[in-house]
Design a protein around this motif. Structure first.
Motif, mmCIF file in Angstrom:
data_model
loop_
_atom_site.group_PDB
_atom_site.id
_atom_site.type_symbol
_atom_site.label_atom_id
_atom_site.label_comp_id
_atom_site.label_asym_id
_atom_site.label_seq_id
_atom_site.Cartn_x
_atom_site.Cartn_y
_atom_site.Cartn_z
ATOM 1 N N SER A 1 0.869 -1.023 0.025
ATOM 2 C CA SER A 1 0.164 -0.037 -0.102
ATOM 3 C C SER A 1 0.870 1.144 -0.175
ATOM 4 N N PRO B 1 -4.567 2.968 3.457
ATOM 5 C CA PRO B 1 -4.133 2.847 4.836
ATOM 6 C C PRO B 1 -2.788 1.894 5.041
ATOM 7 N N THR C 1 -4.534 -4.297 4.819
ATOM 8 C CA THR C 1 -5.338 -4.407 3.793
ATOM 9 C C THR C 1 -5.972 -5.696 3.788
ATOM 10 N N ASP D 1 -4.481 -2.697 -5.552
ATOM 11 C CA ASP D 1 -3.776 -3.264 -4.361
ATOM 12 C C ASP D 1 -4.570 -4.467 -3.582
HETATM 13 MG MG LIG Z 1 -1.810 -3.044 2.157
#
Ligand SMILES: [Mg+2]
Ligand SMILES: Nc1nc2c(ncn2[C@@H]2O[C@H](COP(=O)(O)OP(=O)(O)OP(=O)(O)O)[C@@H](O)[C@H]2O)c(=O)[nH]1
Length: 440
Positions: free
Chosen positions: A79, A92, A99, A227
């Protein structure tokens, strides 16, 4: 459709022609097969899958869509790497699993400010789970079931005392975007850990629309990066894992995020498995669509850790990725130097910048100073003229290696051309039939 001069119109037309004629050939094969064999569900399933493949590829080329995904062991910095590509801290990140749901990032020429787009179905589902979580704070073993993860435990207690967060279908402000994404990911994560049912559909994943970062230019078309959570994240349900895998299969390029010091061997094995799954699915283009990003090189100590060459060679061998596709980066250096530079530029427009103003008005100041100047950064303010900080930010950006990574890996025009050249050069029907036979 007018194309940017950088993507050859000839190549674009040839690619669409190849795909459409391959699709027609496949239809011809279907007609030739007698209805008896077609009724065999195995062949029928495969043919449907191949049709979907062509439909998907044709639509992607028509839209000039370039879709990438990032995979990597948990906490490798996936991320953060994407935040540094966007130039905004929106996804975040933290030092424990974060995640949970894949997130789609769409880079758009006509967007000035980042925007988070959530489907109302996802919001409803999160609200339903949140209401159930409100009743969980008194449960026994809560700490153990949440593996003593402070953030998650705190969240359950907070939820029982307060109304659930209000989510909206569009969110514009950066701090609200990161807050909403953190909330959604944690609600889903906790629901899995506490065995609360969630039936999130693969089409509901959160979507971030962001302006083109840095000095990027893309031809007309869409550039998307996904992501994903780490494959070694034990708190993912098989349903969520399936959503992740299907997102990976749709991607034309895969970025594999790794830590330069390596990870636990079981975690690496799980990542290798995922990469194999993607390779098998896309065995039309060998390893050329994989890129390794060896992250966190700001933590390398010369003499103690492997050299750049040793690290790259080991990664290339372990993940069967061409050496020229292995890049060393520091996402932390990149995001901090970039965001600090942006904030400094904004302040400079209105006033003479001082250390006090930086401390008061910017979000990135403290972390940037720590990262750039180390533990004694507070003393450094006594002997470094504040005007010199932008130069230091430039030096930190250089150390991130993002320039060469962005140019080589995300050289968007050339990547779009590569994808099209591959589609033109291959006899796609033959490859699909061969795959089918090898599966029998
Ligand atoms: Mg992540
Ligand atoms: N020193 C250093 N730390 C980094 C770097 N990139 C990420 N981190 C830190 O590593 C931790 C994990 O980063 P994330 O971006 O959350 O990692 P992730 O791979 O997305 O993690 P999951 O989503 O949980 O799988 C955070 O504490 C980051 O601040 C880097 O280049 N250098």
């Amino acid at each position: 459709m007018t194309l940017s001069p950088s993507v050859s119109e000839n190549l674009y037309n040839r690619t669409l022609y190849t795909l459409r004629s391959s699709e027609n050939k496949l239809c011809g094969i279907c007609k030739q097969l007698n209805s008896e064999s077609l009724r065999s569900s195995l062949i029928q399933d495969d043919l449907t899958q191949y049709h979907n493949f062509f439909r998907y590829e044709i639509e992607s080329v028509e839209k000039l869509e370039l879709r990438m995904a990032i995979v990597g062991t948990m906490k490798a910095g996936k991320s953060t790497i994407l935040n540094a590509i966007m130039g905004y801290d929106l996804l975040p990140s933290r030092n424990t699993a974060m995640t949970t749901l894949p997130t789609e990032i769409l880079f758009s020429q006509d967007t000035q400010q980042p925007q988070l787009i959530l489907k109302s179905e996802l919001i409803n589902m999160i609200n339903i789970i949140a209401r159930q979580l409100q009743l969980k704070s008194n449960e026994s073993n809560l700490q153990i079931r949440l593996r003593n993860e402070e953030d998650l435990i705190k969240m359950v207690y907070n939820m029982s005392a307060n109304e659930p967060m209000t989510l909206t279908t569009t969110t514009n402000e950066s701090s609200k975007i990161v807050g909403s994404l953190k909330y959604i990911n944690d609600v889903v994560r906790i629901s899995i850990m506490l065995n609360i049912e969630n039936s999130i559909d693969s089409t509901w994943i959160p979507r971030l629309k962001v302006p083109l970062p840095h000095s990027f230019s893309i031809p007309q078309g869409e550039f998307i990066i996904i992501d994903t959570p780490g494959p070694n994240d034990n708190n993912l349900s098989s349903h969520l894992r399936q959503i992740v895998i299907s997102e990976l299969q749709k991607a034309t390029l895969i970025l594999v995020a790794l830590e330069f010091i390596g990870s636990d061997s079981n975690d690496e094995a799980k990542l290798q498995e995922d990469i194999e799954t993607i390779r098998e699915y896309r065995n039309t283009d060998g390893p050329s669509h994989l890129y390794a990003l060896v992250n966190k090189i700001d933590q390398r100590i010369e003499g103690k850790h492997n050299s750049v060459e040793q690290t790259k060679a080991a990664v290339a061998m372990k993940y069967k990725i061409p050496l020229t596709h292995v890049h060393e980066i520091s996402a932390m250096n990149a995001i901090l130097s970039y965001t600090f530079r942006q904030e400094y530029k904004e302040l400079e427009k209105n006033s003479h910048v001082t250390y006090e103003i930086l401390m008061r008005e910017t979000k990135s100041y403290k972390m940037f100073m720590q990262q750039a100047l180390g533990q004694t950064w507070e003393q450094a303010t006594e002997y470094i003229d504040v005007n010199f900080l932008p130069n230091i930010a430039d030096k930190l950006w250089k150390k991130s290696n993002y320039d060469s990574f962005l140019q080589n890996t995300l050289g968007i025009v050339s990547q779009q051309e590569n994808v099209m050249k591959r589609l033109v050069s291959e006899n796609l029907v033959w490859i699909l039939v061969k795959n089918h036979c090898s599966k029998q």
